[in-house]
Design a protein around this motif. Structure first.
Motif, mmCIF file in Angstrom:
data_model
loop_
_atom_site.group_PDB
_atom_site.id
_atom_site.type_symbol
_atom_site.label_atom_id
_atom_site.label_comp_id
_atom_site.label_asym_id
_atom_site.label_seq_id
_atom_site.Cartn_x
_atom_site.Cartn_y
_atom_site.Cartn_z
ATOM 1 N N LEU A 113 0.812 -1.223 0.000
ATOM 2 C CA LEU A 113 0.000 0.000 0.000
ATOM 3 C C LEU A 113 0.846 1.273 0.000
ATOM 4 C CD1 LEU A 113 -2.672 -1.066 2.668
ATOM 5 C CD2 LEU A 113 -2.918 -1.091 0.180
ATOM 6 N N VAL A 114 2.146 1.127 0.182
ATOM 7 C CA VAL A 114 3.025 2.293 0.318
ATOM 8 C C VAL A 114 3.898 2.411 -0.926
ATOM 9 C CG1 VAL A 114 4.833 3.362 1.708
ATOM 10 C CG2 VAL A 114 3.035 2.038 2.812
ATOM 11 N N SER A 115 3.952 3.616 -1.480
ATOM 12 C CA SER A 115 4.782 3.849 -2.664
ATOM 13 C C SER A 115 6.213 4.175 -2.255
ATOM 14 C CB SER A 115 4.205 5.001 -3.480
ATOM 15 O OG SER A 115 4.312 6.226 -2.761
ATOM 16 N N ARG A 116 7.113 4.149 -3.236
ATOM 17 C CA ARG A 116 8.513 4.483 -2.963
ATOM 18 C C ARG A 116 8.639 5.922 -2.478
ATOM 19 N NH1 ARG A 116 13.647 2.259 -3.783
ATOM 20 N NH2 ARG A 116 15.116 3.781 -2.923
ATOM 21 N N ALA A 121 9.691 9.592 1.981
ATOM 22 C CA ALA A 121 9.233 10.636 2.901
ATOM 23 C C ALA A 121 9.439 10.201 4.354
ATOM 24 C CB ALA A 121 7.763 10.955 2.640
ATOM 25 N N ILE A 122 9.176 8.923 4.641
ATOM 26 C CA ILE A 122 9.410 8.409 5.994
ATOM 27 C C ILE A 122 10.888 8.496 6.342
ATOM 28 C CG2 ILE A 122 9.317 6.346 7.441
ATOM 29 C CD1 ILE A 122 6.825 5.496 5.860
ATOM 30 N N ILE A 126 12.750 10.632 9.407
ATOM 31 C CA ILE A 126 13.677 10.044 10.380
ATOM 32 C C ILE A 126 14.986 10.806 10.399
ATOM 33 C CG2 ILE A 126 15.025 7.973 10.929
ATOM 34 C CD1 ILE A 126 12.705 6.300 9.866
ATOM 35 N N LEU A 127 15.493 11.159 9.203
ATOM 36 C CA LEU A 127 16.749 11.905 9.127
ATOM 37 C C LEU A 127 16.607 13.316 9.664
ATOM 38 C CD1 LEU A 127 18.081 10.818 5.603
ATOM 39 C CD2 LEU A 127 18.763 9.947 7.853
ATOM 40 N N ALA A 128 15.389 13.851 9.613
ATOM 41 C CA ALA A 128 15.168 15.229 10.063
ATOM 42 C C ALA A 128 15.131 15.357 11.580
ATOM 43 C CB ALA A 128 13.863 15.767 9.471
ATOM 44 N N LEU A 129 15.089 14.232 12.296
ATOM 45 C CA LEU A 129 15.105 14.301 13.754
ATOM 46 C C LEU A 129 16.396 14.975 14.211
ATOM 47 C CD1 LEU A 129 13.793 10.707 14.628
ATOM 48 C CD2 LEU A 129 12.527 12.856 14.793
ATOM 49 N N PRO A 130 16.309 15.865 15.198
ATOM 50 C CA PRO A 130 17.514 16.596 15.624
ATOM 51 C C PRO A 130 18.601 15.682 16.180
ATOM 52 C CG PRO A 130 15.699 16.955 17.157
ATOM 53 C CD PRO A 130 15.121 16.265 15.959
#
Length: 223
Positions: A113-116, A121-122, A126-130
């Motif tokens: 159900l999830v596209s690339r 975006a996920i 995760i990378l955007a977490l400080p």
């Protein structure tokens, strides 16, 4: 301010999901049915039957405790797995590697159900977490959930055990006990069927069938 806190309390998630609550209740009932099958090893007479079921209740107390502890183990293990996944995504050498880690963690149903782009975006969030997420710990809600599991497993046995404490006729007590257990199994099946979106009556009857099959197995084994 008080109104806002009241709204937050109303929207707070329950410590156990409906599936968890019903499943633990059914678990306690199935255990109680096995105790009822053991009644044939006791001779008719109030003292022996009561002693047998006091011991059976003690056994269910122990299993309720084990189930509560295993819930805490399962919870912290699941959170630890999520923590390791996030750290692995953050340390992946490139975007493709991070996306593959996320895809590998998804179930087959969710992965379809999830596209690339959504997986990317996920990864980006995760990378955007400080900083890396803190190591997971158990909290007050986890303790409350474990306590709820313990109480559900234990309390679910009482309707099945009580007929033996109040009825001197062991045969009649077994009939009443099993009837009450099957009725509770039907109610549990109704709740699970309604929650899952299946026919609730059908799910209730299936659960009764499982209970009846267990009773038949107990009788075949000498219960």
């Amino acid at each position: 301010m008080r109104e806002l806190s009241g709204q937050a309390a109303r929207t707070r998630d329950p410590v156990l999901s409906p599936v968890d609550r019903v499943s633990e209740m059914l678990f306690g009932l199935f255990m109680a049915l096995t105790f009822v099958g053991a009644v044939s090893v006791a001779e008719p007479g109030g003292v022996q039957v009561r002693t047998l079921f006091i011991a059976a209740l003690g056994c269910n107390l122990a299993w309720g405790l084990v189930d509560a502890v295993m819930y805490l183990v399962r919870t912290i293990t699941t959170r630890g797995r999520a923590h390791s996944l996030m750290r692995a995504v953050r340390s992946a050498p490139d975007a493709d590697g991070g996306c593959r880690i996320i895809e590998g963690a998804l179930s087959k149903t969710v992965a379809g159900l999830v596209s690339r782009a959504e997986i990317e975006a996920i990864r980006g969030r995760i990378l955007a977490l400080p900083q890396a997420p803190p190591r997971p710990e158990l909290d007050r809600d986890d303790a409350l959930a474990a306590l709820a599991i313990f109480l559900i497993v234990v309390v679910a046995t009482f309707p099945v055990v009580l007929p033996f404490l109040f009825l001197d006729n062991v045969v009649l007590a077994k009939i009443v006990s099993r009837g009450v257990a099957l009725a509770m199994l039907f109610i549990g099946g109704l709740a699970l069927g309604r929650y899952a979106g299946y026919g609730s009556w059908k799910a209730g009857l299936v659960m009764v069938g499982l209970g009846a099959g267990l009773v038949a197995a107990i009788n075949a084994l000498g219960g």
